[in-house]
Design an enzyme around this catalytic site. Structure first.
Site, short mmCIF file in Angstrom:
data_model
loop_
_atom_site.label_atom_id
_atom_site.label_comp_id
_atom_site.label_asym_id
_atom_site.label_seq_id
_atom_site.Cartn_x
_atom_site.Cartn_y
_atom_site.Cartn_z
CB CYS A 150 -1.01 -0.03 1.15
SG CYS A 150 -2.32 1.21 0.97
CG HIS A 166 -3.77 -3.46 2.89
ND1 HIS A 166 -2.87 -3.06 3.83
CD2 HIS A 166 -4.22 -2.33 2.28
CE1 HIS A 166 -2.78 -1.75 3.83
NE2 HIS A 166 -3.59 -1.28 2.89
CD GLU A 182 -1.59 -6.13 5.11
OE1 GLU A 182 -2.04 -5.03 5.49
OE2 GLU A 182 -1.24 -6.34 3.93
#
Length: 143
Positions: free
Chosen positions: A5, A113, A115
């Site tokens: 990001c 994102h 994660e």
């Protein structure tokens, strides 16, 4: 390096590129901002498809030409920094992933994102596995 990001945006600026702001207000661009919600699963929901560049590092890692990602940004890459290579694009021509041409090691950056969904999303798992493998290989060279 695995930049996510804002990390991708900072990588682009470090390489001399520019950023676009408030892209949701630009003609032809989608609204990439996170939905307003108190629930993180809703904020980080899968939002759109990315098209992976043929022959790219991302294609080698993930193995798919298209997959779905979340979207939580209102800025995007404008002009691409010198030495960066586009790895994936959104359907509205927003750059979604880049790498560094000729990097001595693993350098991948994503606008989304990965994660957040790493426990359940195959492409996210593959990205983190590739990063971990690269870190272990680098550590092995240092000893």
């Amino acid at each position: 390096v695995f930049a996510i990001c804002r990390g991708m945006q900072e990588l682009n600026v470090a390489f001399g590129g520019t950023l676009l702001t408030e892209i949701q207000e630009m003609a032809g661009r989608s609204d990439h901002r996170a939905p307003t919600s108190e629930h993180q699963d809703e904020r980080f929901r899968i939002a759109h498809t990315v098209d992976v560049e043929s022959g790219s590092q991302l294609e080698k890692v993930i193995g798919d030409a298209k997959f779905n990602v979340n979207s939580l940004h209102r800025q995007a890459l404008g002009s691409l920094g010198k030495g960066l290579k586009i790895e994936a694009m959104a359907e509205d021509d927003t750059i979604e992933a880049v790498s560094v041409t000729g990097a001595k090691g693993y350098v991948v950056a994503t606008q989304w994102h990965p994660e957040y969904w790493v426990a359940s999303d195959g492409p996210s798992q593959k990205l983190f596995k590739a990063f971990g493998d690269a870190a272990r290989a680098y550590a092995g060279q240092r000893t």
